[in-house]
Design a protein around this motif. Sequence first.
Motif, PDB file in Angstrom:
ATOM      1  N   SER A  17      19.580  41.833  -8.823  1.00  6.17           N
ATOM      2  CA  SER A  17      20.851  41.281  -8.925  1.00  6.17           C
ATOM      3  C   SER A  17      20.951  39.685  -8.779  1.00  6.17           C
ATOM      4  N   ILE A  18      19.789  39.168  -8.846  1.00  8.20           N
ATOM      5  CA  ILE A  18      19.529  37.724  -8.784  1.00  8.20           C
ATOM      6  C   ILE A  18      19.554  37.191 -10.086  1.00  8.20           C
ATOM      7  N   HIS A  19      20.319  36.260 -10.688  1.00 14.50           N
ATOM      8  CA  HIS A  19      20.343  35.643 -11.867  1.00 14.50           C
ATOM      9  C   HIS A  19      19.787  33.903 -11.570  1.00 14.50           C
ATOM     10  N   ASN A  61      17.160  21.452 -13.731  1.00 15.53           N
ATOM     11  CA  ASN A  61      17.920  22.041 -12.507  1.00 15.53           C
ATOM     12  C   ASN A  61      17.984  23.362 -12.788  1.00 15.53           C
ATOM     13  N   LEU A  62      17.729  24.196 -11.515  1.00 14.90           N
ATOM     14  CA  LEU A  62      17.719  25.608 -11.421  1.00 14.90           C
ATOM     15  C   LEU A  62      18.755  25.980 -10.316  1.00 14.90           C
ATOM     16  N   SER A  63      19.618  26.776 -10.726  1.00 14.41           N
ATOM     17  CA  SER A  63      20.437  27.263  -9.813  1.00 14.41           C
ATOM     18  C   SER A  63      20.520  28.887  -9.793  1.00 14.41           C
ATOM     19  N   LEU A  64      20.829  29.396  -8.596  1.00 19.05           N
ATOM     20  CA  LEU A  64      20.893  30.694  -8.113  1.00 19.05           C
ATOM     21  C   LEU A  64      22.182  31.256  -7.801  1.00 19.05           C
ATOM     22  N   TYR A  65      22.550  32.511  -8.500  1.00 21.50           N
ATOM     23  CA  TYR A  65      23.730  33.248  -8.011  1.00 21.50           C
ATOM     24  C   TYR A  65      23.448  34.687  -8.286  1.00 21.50           C
ATOM     25  N   THR A  66      24.051  35.541  -7.147  1.00 17.00           N
ATOM     26  CA  THR A  66      23.637  36.840  -7.336  1.00 17.00           C
ATOM     27  C   THR A  66      25.062  37.825  -6.978  1.00 17.00           C
ATOM     28  N   ASP A  67      24.720  39.078  -7.506  1.00 16.26           N
ATOM     29  CA  ASP A  67      26.083  40.126  -7.604  1.00 16.26           C
ATOM     30  C   ASP A  67      25.918  40.493  -6.215  1.00 16.26           C
ATOM     31  N   ASP A  68      24.942  40.843  -5.550  1.00 14.06           N
ATOM     32  CA  ASP A  68      24.683  41.475  -4.231  1.00 14.06           C
ATOM     33  C   ASP A  68      25.407  40.872  -2.975  1.00 14.06           C
ATOM     34  N   ARG A  69      26.297  41.400  -2.284  1.00 13.72           N
ATOM     35  CA  ARG A  69      26.881  40.621  -1.200  1.00 13.72           C
ATOM     36  C   ARG A  69      25.756  40.535  -0.193  1.00 13.72           C
ATOM     37  N   SER A  70      25.015  41.427  -0.075  1.00 11.69           N
ATOM     38  CA  SER A  70      23.953  41.236   1.274  1.00 11.69           C
ATOM     39  C   SER A  70      22.837  40.523   0.935  1.00 11.69           C
ATOM     40  N   TYR A 120       8.013  40.265  -4.518  1.00 10.24           N
ATOM     41  CA  TYR A 120       8.002  40.833  -5.990  1.00 10.24           C
ATOM     42  C   TYR A 120       8.525  39.333  -6.562  1.00 10.24           C
ATOM     43  N   GLN A 121       7.406  38.933  -7.502  1.00 13.62           N
ATOM     44  CA  GLN A 121       7.833  37.751  -8.247  1.00 13.62           C
ATOM     45  C   GLN A 121       8.145  37.874  -9.729  1.00 13.62           C
ATOM     46  N   ARG A 122       8.947  36.983 -10.084  1.00 18.04           N
ATOM     47  CA  ARG A 122       9.401  36.947 -11.507  1.00 18.04           C
ATOM     48  C   ARG A 122       9.023  35.399 -12.160  1.00 18.04           C
ATOM     49  N   PRO A 123       8.509  35.386 -13.071  1.00 19.49           N
ATOM     50  CA  PRO A 123       8.465  34.079 -13.873  1.00 19.49           C
ATOM     51  C   PRO A 123       9.701  33.354 -14.324  1.00 19.49           C
TER      52      PRO A 123
END
Length: 510
Positions: free
Chosen positions: A48-50, A62-71, A132-135
């Motif tokens: 759910s994280i982009h 610059n890195l920015s984060l947004y998610t589809d999960d409301r929790s 859980y890591q994601r490069p």
Amino acid sequence: MSIRLRLTLWYSGLLAGTLLLFGVVIYLFVNWNTFGDLKEQLRVQNSSIHIQSKMNFLDELNLSLYTDDRSFGQKDIYVQVVNYSEGAIWLSDNLRYNNFSIPYVEASKNPKEGFVKTKVEVNKYKYDMLTYQRPIIVPINGKETLVGLLQIGVLSHNEERFLSGLRTILIFSSIVVVLIAFTVGLFIARQALRPIERVIRATDQIEKGSDLSVRIPAIGPKDEIGRLVSTLNVMLARLELAYNELEEAYKAQRRFVSDASHELRTPLTTIRGNIDLLERMWEKVRASNRNESNGEWLPLDSDRWEMSKEAMSDISAEAKRMSTLVNDLLALARADAGYTMEKEPLELMPLTEEVVRRAQLLPRTAEWRVGDLSAMRGVTVTANANYLQQLLFIFIENAFKYTQEGVVELSAVRREGQIGFVVQDTGIGMNPDEIPHIFDRFYRADESRGVTVGTGLGLSIAKWIIDEHKGSVEVTTREGDGTKFTIWLPITLPDTSPSTIIEGTDEIEE
């Protein structure tokens, strides 16, 4: 190592291996079941994280984060973004609130996507965390470049403590079960192998006591051990029967030898008596065939006399030799048959003086000398007079036989509780290596040299007489220097009975 212990060790080892395999399976199942829900949550959160990346006017990433999960950002899940180019870290609200960060792998180590267990420090306490890591890889100048790392974690401290306790329980419970099984296994193996112990005790009793009538108690079911006991009992019965038959045959053989020797003495005595009679008769015939006027023998009668005289001498010599051999065989047969001599208190000095007198009449070429016999004065032994005289004559005749020139001497010595006859000669002697065999039947120390004649039974008879009198014998010899025999007999003291006679042992000296 006993069979009981080996069986118990095998059983305990098999049980320990089974418990180890069972414990590993249980632990892996609980571990998979415990961390399965946590890993699933982390996978869902990761999907759910982009991450978006863009370059500013200073060519900074610059890195920015947004998610589809409301929790997103809930208390139990922690999110952290690492920017390798600037070293900047973006933390979720719960990380900033608790004032800690998640350890991450450097870009030089080329981190891979997946689950990683680590420890985080919160308020100087360390807690287990599953992450859980994601490069984060973006194209820069047309090349895929690792620029950051996304980490999503959840505290797994309680789960790790639970699994650690489970490991402890499994290990200690397995050890306790194996120890209990080992103890019980020893008891069960002992009960199962008890019939074999009875077999061992019975065979030991037979070995030590030679009692073949002993049987192994047949107790318990007719299993393999029961059949073994039954088979051994049958075998023992057959051995007892064979042994008894052999013993009876041996007794019959000994009786035959004894009876044959006894019966042979009678005709030999008769032959010798008749030969003596013939010799006396021929003396009369010879006197009647002599010419009284001139004292000359008639030629025919003289030749007949010489031939007859020579034949009778040969017959007499052979009869004497056969008589001696039969007497020796009879003595040995009595020894084999367990003949017990009748003994009584006996003064040695009169017996020894009689032996000395008769020894002077023996055929010999050596000088017969009597040494110091004062040690025998007042000495009494429990003995059989006839056999004791025979014992002394055997050693004296043996000394005369092996001493063609020189001296044969009889003397006496005494030591505490014992009196000794010393028969010493200056004859040919023998090799000290032959001493252990000289009392064997038919053994001749000089057989290879052919110096003397004889049957080789005299010393065997002497040894039997010595043993019957609870005595011993010492031998000292050297080739060319003669031989000395010392026959020791226990002295019977005035206040002792024959049952308290001191027993001697055979001693051989070189």
